[in-house]
Motif scaffolding. Structure first.
Motif, PDB file in Angstrom:
ATOM      1  N   ALA A   1      -7.670   3.178   6.527  1.00 24.12           N
ATOM      2  CA  ALA A   1      -9.087   2.665   4.799  1.00 24.12           C
ATOM      3  C   ALA A   1      -8.281   2.362   4.068  1.00 24.12           C
ATOM      4  CB  ALA A   1     -10.105   3.700   4.923  1.00 24.12           C
ATOM      5  N   GLU A   2      -6.629   3.263   3.709  1.00 21.57           N
ATOM      6  CA  GLU A   2      -6.435   3.154   2.473  1.00 21.57           C
ATOM      7  C   GLU A   2      -5.685   1.467   1.946  1.00 21.57           C
ATOM      8  OE1 GLU A   2      -3.277   5.532   0.799  1.00 21.57           O
ATOM      9  OE2 GLU A   2      -3.581   6.641   3.049  1.00 21.57           O
ATOM     10  N   VAL A   3      -5.410   0.975   3.169  1.00 16.37           N
ATOM     11  CA  VAL A   3      -4.600  -0.368   3.272  1.00 16.37           C
ATOM     12  C   VAL A   3      -5.946  -1.271   2.503  1.00 16.37           C
ATOM     13  CG1 VAL A   3      -3.663  -2.080   4.426  1.00 16.37           C
ATOM     14  CG2 VAL A   3      -3.144  -0.128   4.625  1.00 16.37           C
ATOM     15  N   VAL A   4      -7.290  -0.840   3.063  1.00 15.53           N
ATOM     16  CA  VAL A   4      -8.180  -1.151   2.554  1.00 15.53           C
ATOM     17  C   VAL A   4      -8.574  -1.918   1.973  1.00 15.53           C
ATOM     18  CG1 VAL A   4     -11.124  -1.966   3.116  1.00 15.53           C
ATOM     19  CG2 VAL A   4      -9.165  -1.993   5.385  1.00 15.53           C
ATOM     20  N   GLU A   5      -8.764   0.057   0.683  1.00 15.04           N
ATOM     21  CA  GLU A   5      -8.721   0.303  -0.510  1.00 15.04           C
ATOM     22  C   GLU A   5      -8.190  -0.443  -1.679  1.00 15.04           C
ATOM     23  OE1 GLU A   5      -9.053   4.111  -0.845  1.00 15.04           O
ATOM     24  OE2 GLU A   5     -10.891   4.187   1.130  1.00 15.04           O
ATOM     25  N   ARG A   6      -6.739  -0.710  -1.150  1.00 18.13           N
ATOM     26  CA  ARG A   6      -5.903  -1.062  -2.558  1.00 18.13           C
ATOM     27  C   ARG A   6      -5.923  -2.255  -2.235  1.00 18.13           C
ATOM     28  NH1 ARG A   6      -3.485  -3.007  -5.606  1.00 18.13           N
ATOM     29  NH2 ARG A   6      -1.358  -2.803  -6.381  1.00 18.13           N
ATOM     30  N   LEU A   7      -6.214  -3.670  -1.108  1.00 22.30           N
ATOM     31  CA  LEU A   7      -6.054  -4.671  -1.541  1.00 22.30           C
ATOM     32  C   LEU A   7      -6.756  -5.551  -1.225  1.00 22.30           C
ATOM     33  CD1 LEU A   7      -3.361  -4.547   0.603  1.00 22.30           C
ATOM     34  CD2 LEU A   7      -3.786  -6.194   1.547  1.00 22.30           C
ATOM     35  N   ARG A   8      -8.714  -4.400  -1.102  1.00 23.10           N
ATOM     36  CA  ARG A   8      -9.885  -5.278  -1.899  1.00 23.10           C
ATOM     37  C   ARG A   8      -9.442  -4.731  -3.058  1.00 23.10           C
ATOM     38  NH1 ARG A   8     -14.333  -5.638   1.118  1.00 23.10           N
ATOM     39  NH2 ARG A   8     -14.252  -5.907   3.311  1.00 23.10           N
TER      40      ARG A   8
ATOM     41  N   ALA B   1      -6.476 -14.943  -2.625  1.00 19.44           N
ATOM     42  CA  ALA B   1      -6.181 -15.406  -0.886  1.00 19.44           C
ATOM     43  C   ALA B   1      -5.386 -14.693   0.184  1.00 19.44           C
ATOM     44  CB  ALA B   1      -6.948 -17.267  -1.261  1.00 19.44           C
ATOM     45  N   GLN B   2      -4.599 -14.807  -1.383  1.00 20.03           N
ATOM     46  CA  GLN B   2      -3.378 -14.403  -0.201  1.00 20.03           C
ATOM     47  C   GLN B   2      -3.424 -13.253   0.211  1.00 20.03           C
ATOM     48  OE1 GLN B   2      -0.262 -16.212  -3.523  1.00 20.03           O
ATOM     49  NE2 GLN B   2      -0.473 -17.931  -2.744  1.00 20.03           N
ATOM     50  N   VAL B   3      -3.680 -12.689  -1.429  1.00 17.39           N
ATOM     51  CA  VAL B   3      -4.477 -10.878  -0.871  1.00 17.39           C
ATOM     52  C   VAL B   3      -5.080 -10.616   0.878  1.00 17.39           C
ATOM     53  CG1 VAL B   3      -4.470  -8.407  -1.800  1.00 17.39           C
ATOM     54  CG2 VAL B   3      -3.363  -9.890  -2.703  1.00 17.39           C
ATOM     55  N   ARG B   4      -6.042 -11.529   0.773  1.00 15.39           N
ATOM     56  CA  ARG B   4      -7.250 -11.307   1.582  1.00 15.39           C
ATOM     57  C   ARG B   4      -6.288 -11.806   2.953  1.00 15.39           C
ATOM     58  NH1 ARG B   4      -9.973 -16.130   1.030  1.00 15.39           N
ATOM     59  NH2 ARG B   4      -7.882 -17.439   2.481  1.00 15.39           N
ATOM     60  N   ASP B   5      -5.773 -12.342   3.269  1.00 14.38           N
ATOM     61  CA  ASP B   5      -4.667 -13.505   4.067  1.00 14.38           C
ATOM     62  C   ASP B   5      -3.640 -12.309   4.745  1.00 14.38           C
ATOM     63  OD1 ASP B   5      -6.252 -15.913   4.111  1.00 14.38           O
ATOM     64  OD2 ASP B   5      -4.150 -16.464   3.654  1.00 14.38           O
ATOM     65  N   ARG B   6      -3.263 -11.071   3.995  1.00 17.29           N
ATOM     66  CA  ARG B   6      -2.692  -9.902   3.773  1.00 17.29           C
ATOM     67  C   ARG B   6      -2.863  -9.301   4.789  1.00 17.29           C
ATOM     68  NH1 ARG B   6       0.108 -11.417  -0.183  1.00 17.29           N
ATOM     69  NH2 ARG B   6      -0.241 -10.071  -2.087  1.00 17.29           N
ATOM     70  N   LEU B   7      -4.651  -9.535   4.020  1.00 19.53           N
ATOM     71  CA  LEU B   7      -5.267  -7.673   4.443  1.00 19.53           C
ATOM     72  C   LEU B   7      -5.778  -8.339   5.943  1.00 19.53           C
ATOM     73  CD1 LEU B   7      -7.191  -5.510   4.111  1.00 19.53           C
ATOM     74  CD2 LEU B   7      -8.830  -6.570   3.034  1.00 19.53           C
ATOM     75  N   THR B   8      -6.393  -9.460   5.974  1.00 24.47           N
ATOM     76  CA  THR B   8      -6.711  -9.553   7.305  1.00 24.47           C
ATOM     77  C   THR B   8      -5.634  -9.420   8.888  1.00 24.47           C
ATOM     78  OG1 THR B   8      -8.331 -11.305   6.724  1.00 24.47           O
ATOM     79  CG2 THR B   8      -7.315 -11.993   8.855  1.00 24.47           C
TER      80      THR B   8
ATOM     81  N   THR C   1       0.838  -1.241  -0.151  1.00 26.31           N
ATOM     82  CA  THR C   1       0.354  -0.013  -0.083  1.00 26.31           C
ATOM     83  C   THR C   1       0.467   0.855  -0.151  1.00 26.31           C
ATOM     84  OG1 THR C   1      -1.995  -1.203   1.092  1.00 26.31           O
ATOM     85  CG2 THR C   1      -1.847   0.992   1.298  1.00 26.31           C
ATOM     86  N   PHE C   2       1.772   1.002   0.833  1.00 26.23           N
ATOM     87  CA  PHE C   2       2.951   2.927   0.893  1.00 26.23           C
ATOM     88  C   PHE C   2       4.580   2.273   0.319  1.00 26.23           C
ATOM     89  CE2 PHE C   2      -0.340   2.563   4.764  1.00 26.23           C
ATOM     90  CZ  PHE C   2      -0.320   3.640   4.477  1.00 26.23           C
ATOM     91  N   GLN C   3       5.031   3.693  -0.478  1.00 26.42           N
ATOM     92  CA  GLN C   3       5.984   2.787  -1.000  1.00 26.42           C
ATOM     93  C   GLN C   3       7.648   3.693  -0.593  1.00 26.42           C
ATOM     94  OE1 GLN C   3       4.447   6.287  -4.322  1.00 26.42           O
ATOM     95  NE2 GLN C   3       5.128   4.018  -5.559  1.00 26.42           N
ATOM     96  N   VAL C   4       6.611   2.711   1.346  1.00 24.04           N
ATOM     97  CA  VAL C   4       8.768   3.239   1.353  1.00 24.04           C
ATOM     98  C   VAL C   4       9.315   2.231   1.539  1.00 24.04           C
ATOM     99  CG1 VAL C   4       7.582   4.712   4.137  1.00 24.04           C
ATOM    100  CG2 VAL C   4       7.485   1.708   3.658  1.00 24.04           C
ATOM    101  N   ARG C   5      10.559   2.822   1.530  1.00 21.15           N
ATOM    102  CA  ARG C   5      11.916   1.797   1.455  1.00 21.15           C
ATOM    103  C   ARG C   5      11.669   0.227   2.445  1.00 21.15           C
ATOM    104  NH1 ARG C   5      16.832   2.428   5.037  1.00 21.15           N
ATOM    105  NH2 ARG C   5      16.369   3.880   6.265  1.00 21.15           N
ATOM    106  N   GLN C   6      12.234  -0.487   1.995  1.00 16.88           N
ATOM    107  CA  GLN C   6      12.212  -1.737   2.209  1.00 16.88           C
ATOM    108  C   GLN C   6      13.471  -2.131   2.179  1.00 16.88           C
ATOM    109  OE1 GLN C   6       9.319  -4.809   0.852  1.00 16.88           O
ATOM    110  NE2 GLN C   6       8.302  -3.288  -0.494  1.00 16.88           N
ATOM    111  N   CYS C   7      14.544  -1.871   2.292  1.00 18.15           N
ATOM    112  CA  CYS C   7      16.345  -1.961   2.667  1.00 18.15           C
ATOM    113  C   CYS C   7      15.704  -1.700   4.230  1.00 18.15           C
ATOM    114  CB  CYS C   7      16.878  -1.169   1.349  1.00 18.15           C
ATOM    115  SG  CYS C   7      17.078   0.568   1.595  1.00 18.15           S
ATOM    116  N   THR C   8      17.338  -2.427   4.163  1.00 17.24           N
ATOM    117  CA  THR C   8      18.072  -2.201   5.823  1.00 17.24           C
ATOM    118  C   THR C   8      19.280  -1.394   6.252  1.00 17.24           C
ATOM    119  OG1 THR C   8      19.197  -4.251   5.602  1.00 17.24           O
ATOM    120  CG2 THR C   8      17.056  -4.234   6.866  1.00 17.24           C
ATOM    121  N   THR C   9      19.704  -1.163   4.823  1.00 15.57           N
ATOM    122  CA  THR C   9      20.465   0.483   4.968  1.00 15.57           C
ATOM    123  C   THR C   9      20.410   1.749   5.954  1.00 15.57           C
ATOM    124  OG1 THR C   9      21.490  -0.473   2.624  1.00 15.57           O
ATOM    125  CG2 THR C   9      22.132   1.110   3.429  1.00 15.57           C
ATOM    126  N   ARG C  10      21.292   2.139   6.386  1.00 15.03           N
ATOM    127  CA  ARG C  10      21.145   3.436   7.363  1.00 15.03           C
ATOM    128  C   ARG C  10      21.736   4.008   6.090  1.00 15.03           C
ATOM    129  NH1 ARG C  10      21.242   3.160  12.589  1.00 15.03           N
ATOM    130  NH2 ARG C  10      21.726   1.532  14.046  1.00 15.03           N
TER     131      ARG C  10
END
Length: 579
Positions: free
Chosen positions: A415-422, A438-445, A359-368
């Protein structure tokens, strides 16, 4: 909340403490004659014989033939001597059974091979719609098997035991005669059991059950405990805590560990190691549950399953750094970061994390990263899944806005997470890619449940103090909660003026300082403790005495109530694809 575990007080236990002396117990010895071996196979009762005794004295007898409403098999007639002609005018079981139950009321049932006789009686009571009393039952066959040596008797048949104990009546497969013989056998067994240290009904019951000698020998560990609610701690020879539990009646519950009521193998092992039982008497059941949680956390007893791996809990953390990111952590620090959780299994945390990253475009790397990073983009940036602050070209305000949206989803309305994943689920469903949907539903849940849990905890931990009460048998159970931690508990008697009593309780309550980390949902207590308090506060009958608290409705809770489910068509199609 400052009392300490009580130490055993060694004293001479009274008969009341040890149990009910056999000489004071009323027994109803019963025997049946039937048309076959199983009521489920259609066999019927043809005769009931019963003798009511106490202290060796016969209080009453019952003998009645019973019309089975069917022909008695010839081999049964040969065995018992009961013929069709003898029972044709006899009462039916609907009349005979209430007469027996009236005689047996308040007694301990005794029978030779008790499952047979009691099984027939219970079966007929169930068919007739007659409530079956919760009789305690002794089986003389099992008693004899435990008490007598093979050298003394070749078997434990009633005829063999009657001859061995010199019974005044010879059993002959007639109900009253066999019941009278069983009475003599019972008294003979009691004399034998007395030499083995069995003097009470409780002793006799445990003697007939599969209770190890180690369990039986340690019954004294419960004798000093009060009949009060609280927490008990089993300790070994080194004084280490083996197990922690709670009960509304400490002595009764701990005593059950040394009887047939305890069937868990692990508890049998624990009892073998136990040398002492300490107790903490509590004013209320809620206080006992909270103390149990704290003692388990403090001692990590090996026989409490839930205490084995608390370090396996994990949290999602939104870091506080120049370019914040989400990470999975094992510990909550006082660092002003936002935490969501905990997750009992890391896999659930990873599902929730995936929902947020989708849902959000924050970085996923672990670099400081410093404030002016200099690097190259990664694959996620090329796919539009990351704003790529690593290049140094991104406006910090743009990234801060994205982080603020993420923060709002974690602490406010997701709400943003719900709208994006729905929307993503709808796309995949339209393409009949049900497995992926179903995998997306599990992530949302996973994401919604974690955020909802955290927000519910925050609603209580943000409250500096509240006092709540619930009606109890002897008055009102009153609890003081400060920042999600139980600070005091007491039982307010009905005749006492409440205002002054509550003031006294507050004056003695634990001081819980305001948490320094306001973003941590349970800094003053464990999550388990705060959730225990939440469940009690939401239970029927609880009233707010001072302070206020409300269940959150504007955050994740409303989305949890509307979580998507998989349709039958989707489930069937996904099953075919998986196969």
């Amino acid at each position: 909340m400052t009392s300490q575990p009580t130490r055993p007080v060694h004293h001479q236990a009274s008969f009341e403490e040890l149990g009910r002396p056999l000489s004071d117990v009323t027994f109803c010895v019963v025997d049946l004659e039937t048309t076959g071996g199983s009521p489920k196979a259609g066999a019927r009762i043809t005769e009931i014989g019963a003798v009511k005794v106490r202290g060796g004295e016969v209080l009453g007898e019952l003998q009645t033939l019973v019309n089975p409403e069917e022909s008695i098999p010839a081999f049964i007639t040969v065995l018992t001597g009961i013929t069709d002609a003898m029972v044709v005018e006899a009462p039916r079981i609907a009349e005979a059974l209430p007469s027996f139950l009236e005689l047996a009321a308040g007694s301990v049932l005794v029978a030779h091979n008790a499952p047979f006789d009691v099984g027939f009686l219970k079966h007929n009571a169930r068919e007739l719609g007659i409530p079956w009393p919760r009789f305690e039952v002794l089986d003389t066959a099992v008693l004899a098997r435990r008490a007598l040596l093979r050298e003394e008797v070749r078997n434990v048949k009633l005829s063999t035991l009657a001859a061995h104990f010199g019974a005044g009546t010879t059993p002959d497969h007639r109900a009253l005669h066999d019941a009278r013989a069983t009475v003599d056998v019972l008294h003979g067994l009691f004399e034998r059991l007395g030499s083995l240290g069995v003097h009470t009904l409780e002793d006799a019951v445990t003697f007939t059950s599969k209770v190890t000698p180690e369990q039986r020998r340690k019954r004294h560990l419960a004798q000093h405990l009060p009949h009060e609610p609280g927490v008990y701690l089993f300790r070994d020879a080194r004084d280490d805590v083996l197990y922690v539990g709670t009960s509304r009646d400490l002595r009764k519950r701990v005593g059950s560990y040394f009887t047939a009521a305890e069937t868990r193998t692990r508890m049998g092992e624990m009892v073998k190691l136990a040398e002492r039982v300490d107790a903490v008497v509590c004013a209320t059941a809620l206080e006992a549950r909270v103390r149990e949680l704290r003692l388990i956390a403090a001692h990590r007893p090996p026989y409490n399953r839930r205490s084995r791996f608390p370090e396996r809990q994990s949290w999602i953390k939104l870091t506080r750094e120049p370019w914040p990111r989400l990470s999975m952590v094992r510990r909550v620090l006082d660092d002003d970061a936002v935490y969501v959780g905990p997750f009992g299994h890391r896999s659930q945390g990873e599902l929730a994390l995936a929902a947020l990253h989708e849902t959000f475009q924050v970085r996923q790397c672990t670099t400081r990263m410093g404030r002016r990073p200099r690097g190259s983009t990664c694959a996620l940036a090329d796919l539009g899944r990351c704003l790529a602050p690593c290049t140094g070209d991104l406006d910090p305000d743009v990234y801060a806005t994205e982080v603020a949206r993420l923060d709002a989803a974690l602490t406010g309305d997701p709400a943003e997470v719900v709208e994006r994943l729905r929307a993503r689920m709808g796309e995949l469903g339209a393409q009949q890619r049900y497995e992926e949907a179903a995998q997306v539903r599990d992530r949302l849940t996973a994401s919604l449940r974690a955020v909802d849990r955290t927000q519910r905890l925050r609603q209580l931990t943000d409250v500096a103090e509240l006092v709540a009460a619930a009606p109890a048998e002897k008055g009102w159970e009153v609890h003081v909660v400060r920042h999600g931690r139980l600070a005091a508990a007491g039982l307010l008697p009905r005749h006492v003026h409440p205002a002054a009593w509550v003031d006294t309780l507050l004056a003695t309550a634990e001081d819980v300082p305001t948490p320094s980390n306001g973003t941590h949902p349970a800094p003053a207590a464990s999550v388990e403790e705060t959730e225990t308090l939440l469940r009690w506060l939401e239970s029927p009958g609880v009233r707010m005495v001072r302070g206020s608290w409300q269940v959150p409705t504007a955050g994740a809770a409303r989305h949890v109530a509307a979580l998507p489910t998989e349709s039958d068509d989707q489930r069937a199609t996904r099953s075919r694809l998986s196969a």
